[in-house]
Design an enzyme around this catalytic site. Structure first.
Site, PDB file in Angstrom:
ATOM      1  N   ALA A 170       9.785  68.256-113.788  1.00 43.20           N
ATOM      2  CA  ALA A 170      10.513  69.570-113.436  1.00 43.20           C
ATOM      3  C   ALA A 170      10.795  69.836-112.105  1.00 43.20           C
ATOM      4  CB  ALA A 170       9.395  70.703-113.905  1.00 43.20           C
ATOM      5  N   ARG A 171       9.841  70.394-111.225  1.00 41.78           N
ATOM      6  CA  ARG A 171      10.277  70.487-109.791  1.00 41.78           C
ATOM      7  C   ARG A 171       9.093  70.216-108.841  1.00 41.78           C
ATOM      8  NH1 ARG A 171      14.201  70.275-111.365  1.00 41.78           N
ATOM      9  NH2 ARG A 171      16.089  71.711-111.426  1.00 41.78           N
TER      10      ARG A 171
ATOM     11  N   ASP B 176       8.231  62.458-111.309  1.00 40.95           N
ATOM     12  CA  ASP B 176       9.788  62.046-111.060  1.00 40.95           C
ATOM     13  C   ASP B 176      10.484  62.976-110.123  1.00 40.95           C
ATOM     14  OD1 ASP B 176      12.055  60.625-111.998  1.00 40.95           O
ATOM     15  OD2 ASP B 176      12.555  62.502-112.938  1.00 40.95           O
TER      16      ASP B 176
ATOM     17  N   GLU C  89      13.127  64.856-101.170  1.00 42.72           N
ATOM     18  CA  GLU C  89      13.694  63.759-101.687  1.00 42.72           C
ATOM     19  C   GLU C  89      14.895  63.113-100.887  1.00 42.72           C
ATOM     20  OE1 GLU C  89      14.842  64.436-105.921  1.00 42.72           O
ATOM     21  OE2 GLU C  89      12.699  65.213-106.497  1.00 42.72           O
TER      22      GLU C  89
ATOM     23  N   HIS D 183      13.253  60.277-109.061  1.00 40.79           N
ATOM     24  CA  HIS D 183      14.088  61.338-109.876  1.00 40.79           C
ATOM     25  C   HIS D 183      15.059  60.776-111.024  1.00 40.79           C
ATOM     26  CE1 HIS D 183      15.380  65.806-109.166  1.00 40.79           C
ATOM     27  NE2 HIS D 183      15.594  65.409-110.461  1.00 40.79           N
TER      28      HIS D 183
END
Length: 320
Positions: free
Chosen positions: A232-233, A257, A262, A281
């Protein structure tokens, strides 16, 4: 009066041009200006544009667009847009919600198989020409707890139930019947889901209520044998608390992920903590993702032109 103008600020313009043409939007009742992300729109273009399609925009740019009425984001998450001080209340923000329906659940299932099946270990054995038979864990009979039973969560639940997994979870709308879900609770049921689940899947947006949700206390509420999956986040997790929980055996491990920053910095302990798997991601990436977003864009452009409500509008109060 000239037809409304939409600025499409993207390097991959081909699928969007094709979608606009297929939708019959090149009839003069709406205009489209394409610009690569390496180029900066001039003041005349900003002053005239009533709609914007972009990954993001430099600080203050929206304030230079006095006629702007609609922004179409390329992603489902819109935290960066909502945090902008130059995003005026009257501008409608729409997101790419729904374009991850197929790929995200498949990648989540892939993570579950990665945890329970010995294929990675077998690949490492093959490098050494080493024959090692291993017994894989089953997913059937295990409990998957989904925090965030939205469109993606419901699709994951349906597919997980087909694998004979028991699925429970939470959703903002509260308790109710969902295909493949044995029990759906409101956010107040988070602790119960954590306590019962063998795998906890995070599919929540980042809001003031969900930021830092998975801290040391909630990680301790999970089974010691349980795994945390975050697709998700990154802001849902307190990074240092998760590292400590995995190192100390509070939980079995995690597959991540998404991250607060990032690309994930090379010095971050997620890289080197045994039991934590770092994915770059990839959850929502799809070989035809641009075509999916382009179809949504074309539909919304038609609605915008015709004065109809736009699809996938963001509720600013909720944050998604």
């Amino acid at each position: 009066m000239p037809a409304p103008l939409m600025l499409l600020w993207t390097d991959h313009d081909k699928p969007y041009r094709e979608a606009i043409a297929r939708a019959g939007l090149e009839d003069g009742r709406m205009r489209f200006a394409f610009l690569p992300r390496s180029a900066q729109p001039d003041e005349a273009l900003l002053a005239e544009a009533e709609a914007l399609f972009a990954w993001g925009a430099p600080p203050g740019m929206l304030a230079r667009m006095p006629r702007l009425r609609w922004i179409q984001a390329l992603t489902a998450g819109v935290e960066a847009w909502l945090a902008r001080p130059d995003l005026r209340p009257e501008v409608v923000l729409t997101c790419a919600r729904g374009t991850h329906r197929v790929q995200m659940p498949e990648n989540i299932l892939g993570a579950l198989f990665h945890i329970t099946k010995p294929y990675h270990a077998a690949a490492l054995d093959q490098r050494e020409r080493r024959w090692t038979r291993r017994v894989s864990e089953t997913l059937a009979g295990k409990t998957l707890g989904i925090l965030g039973l939205g469109a993606i969560g419901r699709e994951v639940a349906r597919k997980a139930a087909a694998l004979e997994m028991r699925v429970i979870g939470t959703r903002r709308g509260g308790a109710g019947a969902i295909e493949g879900v044995e029990r759906a609770l409101g956010p107040e049921g988070t602790e119960a889901v954590l306590a019962e689940s063998d795998f906890v899947l995070l599919l929540l947006p980042t809001t003031p209520e969900t930021e830092n949700l998975m801290d040391a206390r909630r990680l301790r509420a999970m089974k010691r044998s349980a795994w945390l999956l975050n697709f998700a986040r990154g802001h849902l997790i307190v990074d240092e608390d998760l590292v400590a929980a995995v190192r100390e055996g509070v939980i079995a491990g995690a597959v991540l992920d998404v991250f607060r920053e990032e690309p994930l910095p090379p010095e971050h302990p997620f890289w080197t903590t045994p039991g934590i798997t770092v994915l770059p991601h990839i959850g929502g990436l799809h070989p035809k993702r641009d075509e999916m977003v382009a179809a949504l864009l074309a539909e919304n452009a038609r609605r915008f032109r015709d004065g109809e409500p736009l699809r996938e509008a963001v509720d600013r109060a909720k944050g998604y």
